[in-house]
Enzyme design. Structure first.
Site, PDB file in Angstrom:
ATOM      1  N   ASP A 185       0.837  -1.194   0.000  1.00  0.00           N
ATOM      2  CA  ASP A 185       0.000   0.000   0.000  1.00  0.00           C
ATOM      3  C   ASP A 185       0.877   1.251   0.000  1.00  0.00           C
ATOM      4  O   ASP A 185       1.326   1.721   1.041  1.00  0.00           O
ATOM      5  CB  ASP A 185      -0.945   0.000   1.200  1.00  0.00           C
ATOM      6  CG  ASP A 185      -1.889   1.203   1.172  1.00  0.00           C
ATOM      7  OD1 ASP A 185      -1.706   2.098   0.312  1.00  0.00           O
ATOM      8  OD2 ASP A 185      -2.802   1.260   2.009  1.00  0.00           O
ATOM      9  N   HIS A 191       0.391   7.959   3.985  1.00  0.00           N
ATOM     10  CA  HIS A 191       1.135   7.338   5.083  1.00  0.00           C
ATOM     11  C   HIS A 191       2.619   7.707   5.103  1.00  0.00           C
ATOM     12  O   HIS A 191       3.366   7.201   5.937  1.00  0.00           O
ATOM     13  CB  HIS A 191       0.980   5.814   5.005  1.00  0.00           C
ATOM     14  CG  HIS A 191      -0.438   5.382   4.861  1.00  0.00           C
ATOM     15  ND1 HIS A 191      -1.375   5.585   5.851  1.00  0.00           N
ATOM     16  CD2 HIS A 191      -1.115   4.812   3.825  1.00  0.00           C
ATOM     17  CE1 HIS A 191      -2.549   5.129   5.438  1.00  0.00           C
ATOM     18  NE2 HIS A 191      -2.418   4.661   4.208  1.00  0.00           N
ATOM     19  N   ILE A 199      -0.409   9.369   8.603  1.00  0.00           N
ATOM     20  CA  ILE A 199      -1.010   8.424   9.558  1.00  0.00           C
ATOM     21  C   ILE A 199      -0.645   6.986   9.197  1.00  0.00           C
ATOM     22  O   ILE A 199      -0.250   6.697   8.071  1.00  0.00           O
ATOM     23  CB  ILE A 199      -2.546   8.598   9.630  1.00  0.00           C
ATOM     24  CG1 ILE A 199      -3.216   8.297   8.272  1.00  0.00           C
ATOM     25  CG2 ILE A 199      -2.903  10.015  10.095  1.00  0.00           C
ATOM     26  CD1 ILE A 199      -4.747   8.312   8.331  1.00  0.00           C
ATOM     27  N   GLY A 227      -4.399   1.674   8.067  1.00  0.00           N
ATOM     28  CA  GLY A 227      -5.370   0.894   8.830  1.00  0.00           C
ATOM     29  C   GLY A 227      -4.964  -0.575   8.861  1.00  0.00           C
ATOM     30  O   GLY A 227      -5.007  -1.229   9.901  1.00  0.00           O
TER      31      GLY A 227
HETATM   32  O1  HDC Z   1     -14.178   6.638  12.146  1.00  0.00           O
HETATM   33  C1  HDC Z   1     -13.608   7.793  11.587  1.00  0.00           C
HETATM   34  C2  HDC Z   1     -12.119   7.581  11.449  1.00  0.00           C
HETATM   35  O2  HDC Z   1     -11.332   8.514  11.382  1.00  0.00           O
HETATM   36  N1  HDC Z   1     -11.684   6.308  11.405  1.00  0.00           N
HETATM   37  C3  HDC Z   1     -10.275   5.958  11.224  1.00  0.00           C
HETATM   38  C4  HDC Z   1      -9.946   5.821   9.768  1.00  0.00           C
HETATM   39  C5  HDC Z   1      -8.517   5.343   9.593  1.00  0.00           C
HETATM   40  O3  HDC Z   1      -7.601   5.765  10.274  1.00  0.00           O
HETATM   41  N2  HDC Z   1      -8.308   4.410   8.644  1.00  0.00           N
HETATM   42  C6  HDC Z   1      -6.991   3.851   8.420  1.00  0.00           C
HETATM   43  C7  HDC Z   1      -6.045   4.802   7.776  1.00  0.00           C
HETATM   44  S1  HDC Z   1      -6.561   5.286   6.144  1.00  0.00           S
HETATM   45  C8  HDC Z   1      -5.830   4.080   5.130  1.00  0.00           C
HETATM   46  O4  HDC Z   1      -5.215   3.163   5.629  1.00  0.00           O
HETATM   47  C9  HDC Z   1      -6.023   4.256   3.675  1.00  0.00           C
HETATM   48  C10 HDC Z   1      -5.360   3.147   2.865  1.00  0.00           C
HETATM   49  O5  HDC Z   1      -4.050   3.510   2.452  1.00  0.00           O
HETATM   50  C11 HDC Z   1      -6.194   2.921   1.610  1.00  0.00           C
HETATM   51  C12 HDC Z   1      -7.347   2.000   1.867  1.00  0.00           C
HETATM   52  C13 HDC Z   1      -7.287   0.873   0.912  1.00  0.00           C
HETATM   53  C14 HDC Z   1      -8.454  -0.086   1.094  1.00  0.00           C
HETATM   54  C15 HDC Z   1      -8.552  -1.057  -0.021  1.00  0.00           C
HETATM   55  C16 HDC Z   1      -7.733  -2.314   0.209  1.00  0.00           C
HETATM   56  C17 HDC Z   1      -7.756  -3.258  -1.014  1.00  0.00           C
HETATM   57  C18 HDC Z   1     -14.309   8.090  10.230  1.00  0.00           C
HETATM   58  C19 HDC Z   1     -13.808   9.414   9.669  1.00  0.00           C
HETATM   59  C20 HDC Z   1     -14.084   6.949   9.228  1.00  0.00           C
HETATM   60  C21 HDC Z   1     -15.812   8.190  10.459  1.00  0.00           C
HETATM   61  O6  HDC Z   1     -16.069   9.074  11.516  1.00  0.00           O
HETATM   62  P1  HDC Z   1     -17.303  10.067  11.497  1.00  0.00           P
HETATM   63  O7  HDC Z   1     -17.266  10.911  10.281  1.00  0.00           O
HETATM   64  O8  HDC Z   1     -17.353  10.710  12.825  1.00  0.00           O
HETATM   65  O9  HDC Z   1     -18.482   9.052  11.297  1.00  0.00           O
HETATM   66  P2  HDC Z   1     -19.792   8.881  12.184  1.00  0.00           P
HETATM   67  O10 HDC Z   1     -20.504  10.188  12.254  1.00  0.00           O
HETATM   68  O11 HDC Z   1     -19.448   8.165  13.430  1.00  0.00           O
HETATM   69  O12 HDC Z   1     -20.628   7.871  11.291  1.00  0.00           O
HETATM   70  C22 HDC Z   1     -21.199   8.244  10.035  1.00  0.00           C
HETATM   71  C23 HDC Z   1     -21.732   7.006   9.366  1.00  0.00           C
HETATM   72  O13 HDC Z   1     -20.639   6.230   8.836  1.00  0.00           O
HETATM   73  C24 HDC Z   1     -20.547   4.973   9.492  1.00  0.00           C
HETATM   74  N3  HDC Z   1     -19.146   4.744   9.841  1.00  0.00           N
HETATM   75  C25 HDC Z   1     -18.456   5.319  10.849  1.00  0.00           C
HETATM   76  N4  HDC Z   1     -17.193   4.887  10.863  1.00  0.00           N
HETATM   77  C26 HDC Z   1     -17.082   4.008   9.852  1.00  0.00           C
HETATM   78  C27 HDC Z   1     -18.321   3.907   9.199  1.00  0.00           C
HETATM   79  N5  HDC Z   1     -18.531   3.101   8.158  1.00  0.00           N
HETATM   80  C28 HDC Z   1     -17.481   2.353   7.754  1.00  0.00           C
HETATM   81  N6  HDC Z   1     -16.277   2.413   8.326  1.00  0.00           N
HETATM   82  C29 HDC Z   1     -16.040   3.216   9.393  1.00  0.00           C
HETATM   83  N7  HDC Z   1     -14.839   3.231   9.974  1.00  0.00           N
HETATM   84  C30 HDC Z   1     -21.411   5.080  10.731  1.00  0.00           C
HETATM   85  O14 HDC Z   1     -21.940   3.826  11.087  1.00  0.00           O
HETATM   86  C31 HDC Z   1     -22.468   6.061  10.290  1.00  0.00           C
HETATM   87  O15 HDC Z   1     -23.420   5.412   9.506  1.00  0.00           O
HETATM   88  P3  HDC Z   1     -24.890   5.124  10.091  1.00  0.00           P
HETATM   89  O16 HDC Z   1     -25.425   6.457  10.465  1.00  0.00           O
HETATM   90  O17 HDC Z   1     -25.597   4.487   8.951  1.00  0.00           O
HETATM   91  O18 HDC Z   1     -24.671   4.221  11.256  1.00  0.00           O
END
Ligand code: HDC
Length: 279
Positions: A182, A187, A202, A205
């Site tokens: 990745d 990152h 960061i 994940g």
């Molecule tokens: O949870 C927040 C956050 O910041 N999470 C951490 C994200 C993170 O650090 N990820 C890892 C690093 S990024 C990465 O590694 C990228 C990588 O290089 C590329 C990916 C490649 C993948 C493909 C592989 C082949 C955040 C921002 C995600 C959400 O927070 P909020 O905006 O506060 O959301 P919230 O208001 O709580 O909820 C809104 C609706 O979204 C749903 N939800 C929340 N967190 C979720 C999520 N859905 C999926 N994944 C999550 N992590 C909630 O359930 C809510 O929906 P609903 O109202 O329907 O319940």
């Protein structure tokens, strides 16, 4: 049928992955190819899909797509065949599973099936959910489907955790982890991560997913599948605390960032293999 993308790996790639999720020089089965138990951590199963060529662009699926606003939201991995080879040629087939409209964000779920190039046997199945900030409000469905273990959100029991494993990541964790596949600049490149809203690049994940999975493995043994939600970001150098509860044949777990007390993995679970014998 689409061709699929080839991924060939050898012992060096196994060691690099293991180091990327924090293997120590003393963990000989994970860092020394001549150890009689030489092996790869099972979460390696998320790696072969990384060079997959998708039959679509995220641009075509959600509005206002920007790679800087994309975060990894959830991951499900199923290991379909043990032992995991320490060198192999694999083929991965991707599929679009579903797209959700969360208002402020668009959520896209993609699956990949990875097979042995020679035998056609299934080795890994993944579902990856990406959370794309600013790409919602397109009149789509806010709720996704139910696909059993792949979509389960595991609720930790009320009691104190049955086991806790703590591990510090290093400042170089993302710089090493990215070499397994990745190469997202989020990152490593401070300019890129700044636009994404982060002061410093960061951690992947899937890197802290791998570290938490390692804690489950060390404590309870091999698992056949693992599902996590990425609830918060981790900075390279922070310390992770994986809290685990054994519930039947499943290890329910969550991971906290020690420095902030905040969850970075929530609602997670791993279904143990064959009743959970230890390694
Ligand atoms: O949870 C927040 C956050 O910041 N999470 C951490 C994200 C993170 O650090 N990820 C890892 C690093 S990024 C990465 O590694 C990228 C990588 O290089 C590329 C990916 C490649 C993948 C493909 C592989 C082949 C955040 C921002 C995600 C959400 O927070 P909020 O905006 O506060 O959301 P919230 O208001 O709580 O909820 C809104 C609706 O979204 C749903 N939800 C929340 N967190 C979720 C999520 N859905 C999926 N994944 C999550 N992590 C909630 O359930 C809510 O929906 P609903 O109202 O329907 O319940």
């Amino acid at each position: 049928k689409a061709q699929g993308s080839e991924f060939q790996y050898e012992e060096k790639d196994v060691i690099l992955y293991n180091l990327g999720i924090g293997a120590k020089r003393t963990d000989l089965p994970f860092v020394f190819e001549n150890d009689e138990n030489f092996q790869v951590y099972p979460t390696f199963g998320v790696i072969p899909p990384f060079n997959v060529v998708l039959p679509y662009n995220l641009n075509d699926i959600v509005p206002n797509f920007s790679p800087m606003m994309l975060l990894h939201g959830e991951q499900f991995l199923e290991i379909r065949k043990y032992p995991i080879p320490t060198e192999a040629k694999l083929i991965t087939h991707p599929k679009l599973v579903e797209v959700m409209d969360k208002g402020a964000a668009g959520v896209v779920v993609q699956s990949t099936t990875t097979v042995d190039a020679n035998t056609g046997e299934e080795i890994f199945y993944n579902e990856s959910t990406v959370f794309i900030r600013g790409s919602g409000n397109f009149g789509g469905n806010p709720k996704g489907g139910n696909r059993g273990a792949a979509t389960a959100i595991h609720k930790p029991p009320q009691r104190a955790p049955d086991a806790v494993v703590e591990e510090a990541t290093t400042e170089e964790q993302a710089a090493i982890y990215r070499l397994s596949g990745d190469r997202n600049p989020l990152h490593i490149d401070p300019e890129f991560s700044k636009v994404g809203g982060f002061k410093v690049p960061i951690l992947h994940g899937l890197c802290f997913f791998g570290i938490s999975g390692k804690h489950v493995l060390q404590t309870y043994g091999q698992f056949k599948n693992i599902k996590v939600r990425f609830a918060g970001t981790v900075l390279p150098g922070q310390t992770l605390q994986t809290e685990m509860w054994k519930v039947g044949n499943t290890v329910v777990f969550q991971t906290k960032v020690k420095e902030t007390g905040k969850l970075c993995i929530s609602g997670a679970g791993a279904e143990l293999l064959g009743g959970g014998s230890k390694l």
